[in-house]
Scaffold this motif. Structure first.
Motif, PDB file in Angstrom:
ATOM      1  N   GLY A  15       0.826  -1.195   0.000  1.00 20.15           N
ATOM      2  CA  GLY A  15       0.000   0.000   0.000  1.00 20.15           C
ATOM      3  C   GLY A  15       0.861   1.245   0.000  1.00 20.15           C
ATOM      4  N   GLY A  16       0.532   2.186  -0.870  1.00 17.32           N
ATOM      5  CA  GLY A  16       1.359   3.369  -1.029  1.00 17.32           C
ATOM      6  C   GLY A  16       2.081   3.408  -2.354  1.00 17.32           C
ATOM      7  N   GLY A  17       2.019   2.289  -3.122  1.00 18.00           N
ATOM      8  CA  GLY A  17       2.508   2.360  -4.495  1.00 18.00           C
ATOM      9  C   GLY A  17       3.763   1.605  -4.819  1.00 18.00           C
ATOM     10  N   THR A  18       4.158   0.590  -4.058  1.00 18.04           N
ATOM     11  CA  THR A  18       5.319  -0.223  -4.404  1.00 18.04           C
ATOM     12  C   THR A  18       4.850  -1.499  -5.087  1.00 18.04           C
ATOM     13  N   LYS A  19       5.379  -1.754  -6.300  1.00  9.47           N
ATOM     14  CA  LYS A  19       4.986  -2.927  -7.070  1.00  9.47           C
ATOM     15  C   LYS A  19       6.240  -3.589  -7.631  1.00  9.47           C
ATOM     16  N   VAL A  20       6.392  -4.886  -7.354  1.00  5.96           N
ATOM     17  CA  VAL A  20       7.567  -5.648  -7.788  1.00  5.96           C
ATOM     18  C   VAL A  20       7.105  -6.932  -8.453  1.00  5.96           C
ATOM     19  N   LEU A  21       7.767  -7.290  -9.557  1.00  4.24           N
ATOM     20  CA  LEU A  21       7.490  -8.527 -10.277  1.00  4.24           C
ATOM     21  C   LEU A  21       8.783  -9.322 -10.375  1.00  4.24           C
ATOM     22  N   CYS A  22       8.743 -10.598  -9.998  1.00  3.20           N
ATOM     23  CA  CYS A  22       9.928 -11.460 -10.016  1.00  3.20           C
ATOM     24  C   CYS A  22       9.670 -12.680 -10.880  1.00  3.20           C
ATOM     25  N   ALA A  23      10.726 -13.119 -11.566  1.00  3.16           N
ATOM     26  CA  ALA A  23      10.643 -14.312 -12.408  1.00  3.16           C
ATOM     27  C   ALA A  23      11.893 -15.156 -12.203  1.00  3.16           C
ATOM     28  N   VAL A  24      11.723 -16.481 -12.228  1.00  3.59           N
ATOM     29  CA  VAL A  24      12.823 -17.431 -12.045  1.00  3.59           C
ATOM     30  C   VAL A  24      12.919 -18.305 -13.281  1.00  3.59           C
ATOM     31  N   ARG A  25      14.137 -18.490 -13.760  1.00  5.94           N
ATOM     32  CA  ARG A  25      14.395 -19.388 -14.894  1.00  5.94           C
ATOM     33  C   ARG A  25      15.494 -20.356 -14.496  1.00  5.94           C
ATOM     34  N   GLY A  26      15.304 -21.616 -14.882  1.00  9.20           N
ATOM     35  CA  GLY A  26      16.281 -22.634 -14.539  1.00  9.20           C
ATOM     36  C   GLY A  26      15.645 -23.724 -13.682  1.00  9.20           C
ATOM     37  N   PRO A  27      16.460 -24.680 -13.217  1.00 12.60           N
ATOM     38  CA  PRO A  27      17.914 -24.725 -13.320  1.00 12.60           C
ATOM     39  C   PRO A  27      18.393 -24.958 -14.755  1.00 12.60           C
ATOM     40  N   ARG A  28      19.512 -24.293 -15.090  1.00 14.38           N
ATOM     41  CA  ARG A  28      20.145 -24.454 -16.392  1.00 14.38           C
ATOM     42  C   ARG A  28      21.578 -24.930 -16.183  1.00 14.38           C
ATOM     43  N   GLU A  29      22.053 -25.695 -17.165  1.00 11.09           N
ATOM     44  CA  GLU A  29      23.402 -26.239 -17.043  1.00 11.09           C
ATOM     45  C   GLU A  29      24.425 -25.125 -17.042  1.00 11.09           C
ATOM     46  N   ALA A  30      25.408 -25.241 -16.156  1.00 16.26           N
ATOM     47  CA  ALA A  30      26.472 -24.252 -16.043  1.00 16.26           C
ATOM     48  C   ALA A  30      27.810 -24.969 -16.012  1.00 16.26           C
ATOM     49  N   ALA A  31      28.853 -24.221 -16.334  1.00 19.91           N
ATOM     50  CA  ALA A  31      30.186 -24.811 -16.364  1.00 19.91           C
ATOM     51  C   ALA A  31      30.764 -24.993 -14.971  1.00 19.91           C
ATOM     52  N   GLU A  32      30.247 -24.233 -14.001  1.00 20.43           N
ATOM     53  CA  GLU A  32      30.770 -24.336 -12.651  1.00 20.43           C
ATOM     54  C   GLU A  32      30.466 -25.711 -12.059  1.00 20.43           C
TER      55      GLU A  32
END
Length: 264
Positions: free
Chosen positions: A60-77
């Motif tokens: 309330g008061g005007g804060t709006k956040v959108l989050c997105a997750v992608r993966g798990p993806r293969e990594a070299a680590e």
């Protein structure tokens, strides 16, 4: 049909809002508001079909956040990694749009690292060897406490993606009013943050009662003042925790109903 990645991703369809009012709350900028008052919260998980997990959170008061997750993806680590990106939409602030530049980019990188450090203790990265999880937090509107809102929304998005976690991470922002003896305010508005002498963001894993992260700046007074702010922030996180769990449960129930529609 080709996707236009230049556009801000949004939900594919409108949803009925679920507004959870926290007892004892007051208007964010009301004169003489209580220091421990929490702003109304609207949270929703599972909004984007093009991401493995997603969540939106509004204060309330005007804060709006959108989050997105992608993966798990293969990594070299040779170990699992969590990569977090924090971005602000060009129209997120009030007044004139700030010009993008090195200072703004450096600030977003700093907040992205703060997200990553606070969320990493909650994610069971050992279960994802040689893989990486990518999380993006987009501030659509900054009405104050944006980083704290992004922390809570990011934890919901990770859980919505089915990522194994020890606990949700809940964020609470605080600021200290200017002047000698200024009080700490919970979940400050954008105007209160702008005039603040000091700021603090607390990240907590409430189920385990473990602090996941602290990020502070400014002149907060003696150590006792900072300790008071931390206690106030931890209390706020505990009060928000049931609301976020309820939002996640509603998302799971909705998905189960869509996967197994009632037989006519």
């Amino acid at each position: 049909m080709a996707l236009d990645h230049r556009r801000v991703p949004g939900p594919e369809e409108s949803q009925a809002p679920l507004l959870y009012a926290v007892p004892g709350q007051a208007a964010p900028e009301a004169p003489g508001r209580e220091a421990a008052a929490l702003r109304p919260l609207l949270a929703r998980a599972g909004l984007l079909s093009q991401a493995e997990g997603s969540a939106s959170l509004e204060l309330g008061g005007g804060t709006k956040v959108l989050c997105a997750v992608r993966g798990p993806r293969e990594a070299a680590e040779g170990r699992g990694r969590l990569l977090c990106e924090f971005r602000r939409a060009p129209f997120s602030g009030r007044g004139a749009r700030p010009r993008p530049g090195p200072a703004a980019a450096a600030r977003e990188r700093e907040l992205g690292l703060a997200l990553q450090e606070a969320l990493a203790p909650a994610v069971r990265l050992a279960r994802y060897p040689r893989a990486r999880l990518e999380l993006t937090a987009l501030v659509l509107q900054d009405g104050g406490s944006a980083l704290a809102a992004a922390l809570s929304a990011a934890a919901l998005a990770l859980a919505d993606a089915g990522v194994e976690m020890f606990d949700l991470v809940v964020g609470c922002g605080l600021c200290r009013a200017p002047g000698p003896g200024g009080a700490w305010l919970l979940q400050p508005s954008e105007a209160e943050e702008r005039a603040a002498a000091a700021r603090l963001t607390v990240a907590l894993m409430p189920g385990l009662n473990q602090v996941a992260g602290l990020l502070g700046s400014g002149q907060g007074g003696p150590p006792e003042s900072w300790a008071q702010a931390v206690r106030l922030g931890l209390e706020g996180c505990q009060r928000l925790y049931p609301l976020l769990r309820r939002s996640l449960l509603r998302s799971a129930e909705r998905r189960a109903a869509e996967a197994d529609p009632p037989q006519s």
